[in-house]
Design an enzyme around this catalytic site. Sequence first.
Site, PDB file in Angstrom:
ATOM      1  N   HIS A  60       0.842  -1.093  -0.170  1.00  8.31           N
ATOM      2  CA  HIS A  60       0.049   0.014  -0.013  1.00  8.31           C
ATOM      3  C   HIS A  60       0.677   1.344  -0.100  1.00  8.31           C
ATOM      4  CE1 HIS A  60      -3.983  -1.992   1.903  1.00  8.31           C
ATOM      5  NE2 HIS A  60      -3.160  -2.736   0.872  1.00  8.31           N
ATOM      6  N   GLU A  62       0.808   3.707   1.755  1.00  6.26           N
ATOM      7  CA  GLU A  62       1.647   4.354   3.241  1.00  6.26           C
ATOM      8  C   GLU A  62       2.495   3.401   3.795  1.00  6.26           C
ATOM      9  OE1 GLU A  62      -3.165   4.280   3.700  1.00  6.26           O
ATOM     10  OE2 GLU A  62      -1.606   3.247   2.367  1.00  6.26           O
ATOM     11  N   CYS A  90      -6.252   1.804   5.776  1.00  2.00           N
ATOM     12  CA  CYS A  90      -6.795   0.605   6.299  1.00  2.00           C
ATOM     13  C   CYS A  90      -6.197  -0.001   7.743  1.00  2.00           C
ATOM     14  CB  CYS A  90      -6.528  -0.730   5.329  1.00  2.00           C
ATOM     15  SG  CYS A  90      -4.842  -1.171   5.107  1.00  2.00           S
ATOM     16  N   CYS A  93      -2.422  -0.472   7.667  1.00  2.00           N
ATOM     17  CA  CYS A  93      -1.621   0.717   7.494  1.00  2.00           C
ATOM     18  C   CYS A  93      -1.711   1.547   8.948  1.00  2.00           C
ATOM     19  CB  CYS A  93      -1.925   1.496   6.079  1.00  2.00           C
ATOM     20  SG  CYS A  93      -1.554   0.550   4.563  1.00  2.00           S
TER      21      CYS A  93
END
Length: 157
Positions: A60, A62, A90, A93
Amino acid sequence: MNVSPVVAESDREWMRHALDLAHRAREEGEVPVGAVIVKDGQLLGEGWNRTINLNDPSAHAEILALREAGQRLGNYRLPGCSLYVTLEPCAMCAGAMLHARLEQVYFGAGDPKTGALGGTFDLYADYPHNHHIATQGGLLEIECSSLLKEFFRTRRR
């Protein structure tokens, strides 16, 4: 969710940088999410979603930004750092940000399906932790959500 009443122009500029990275993700066929990590006005890490291209469920935006910032600082802890991300993080993260000891998280579009900072639940407020991260949602929300909506509208066609 801790909400700061004032957003500085520099915060908007960093979110615009994250939006540029989200556009890069879209160009690569990824869900358009971008993230940057900043400390004292200096860019330490950046990332855009790359789960498909890297065949990595943890890639992801992040997480990639956190990895780069950690490498740059030579430390997995990132105190005094702020993260700007175009979509509400999410649980994976948000948890990684907590372990990194970030100071502040700004996000653009909320995520009512998987958002862990108020969209579905609030990992930071609903569960006690030793470290507290200030969060602010809705920074450049229209631009961030429009990019995501257009991406998914195009994919459904």
